[in-house]
Design a protein around this motif. Sequence first.
Motif: not given
Length: 148
Positions: A100-124
């Motif tokens: 969970a910590e590593g996944t949160a770390d990955l997400m903290s680096y991604y720009p909003d456009t990547v985060k939005d795509w990930i969210r729209r596709n069910g999250g990591l």
Amino acid sequence: MRITPLALLLFVSLAVTPARASLHITNDHGGYVEEYKARYKRIRDSRERVIIDGVCNSACTLVFGIVPLNKICVTPRASVGFHQAYYDKAFTFGIKVTSAEGTADLMSYYPDTVKDWIRRNGGLTTEMKKIRNGVDLWKIVDPCPEEF
């Protein structure tokens, strides 16, 4: 000082030659996150370009959060894949255990456009979620110019 025709020709050819990418990603399935962070920080600091011209999965996708997006482009062969972070199997008896910590770390680096795509596709999740070249990928990063 006299400029010879040969020196002038050399100067002009160097001035109009497109910059070479310092990193040409063609078949990168990821690895240790800290190694990718260090590599991409070196690329960012050197202001070099990155061309994604094939598979860029897992930790490779950190490129979107570390290298400025205007220094990255994708070819028609580009494909990027995202999933949850895992602990090193050396510490989990060879079993894939999500972090969970590593996944949160990955997400903290991604720009909003990547985060939005990930969210729209069910999250990591544990499953690889891929963006193959096209409109979804171009919402994140520009296609490469034709010379690539």
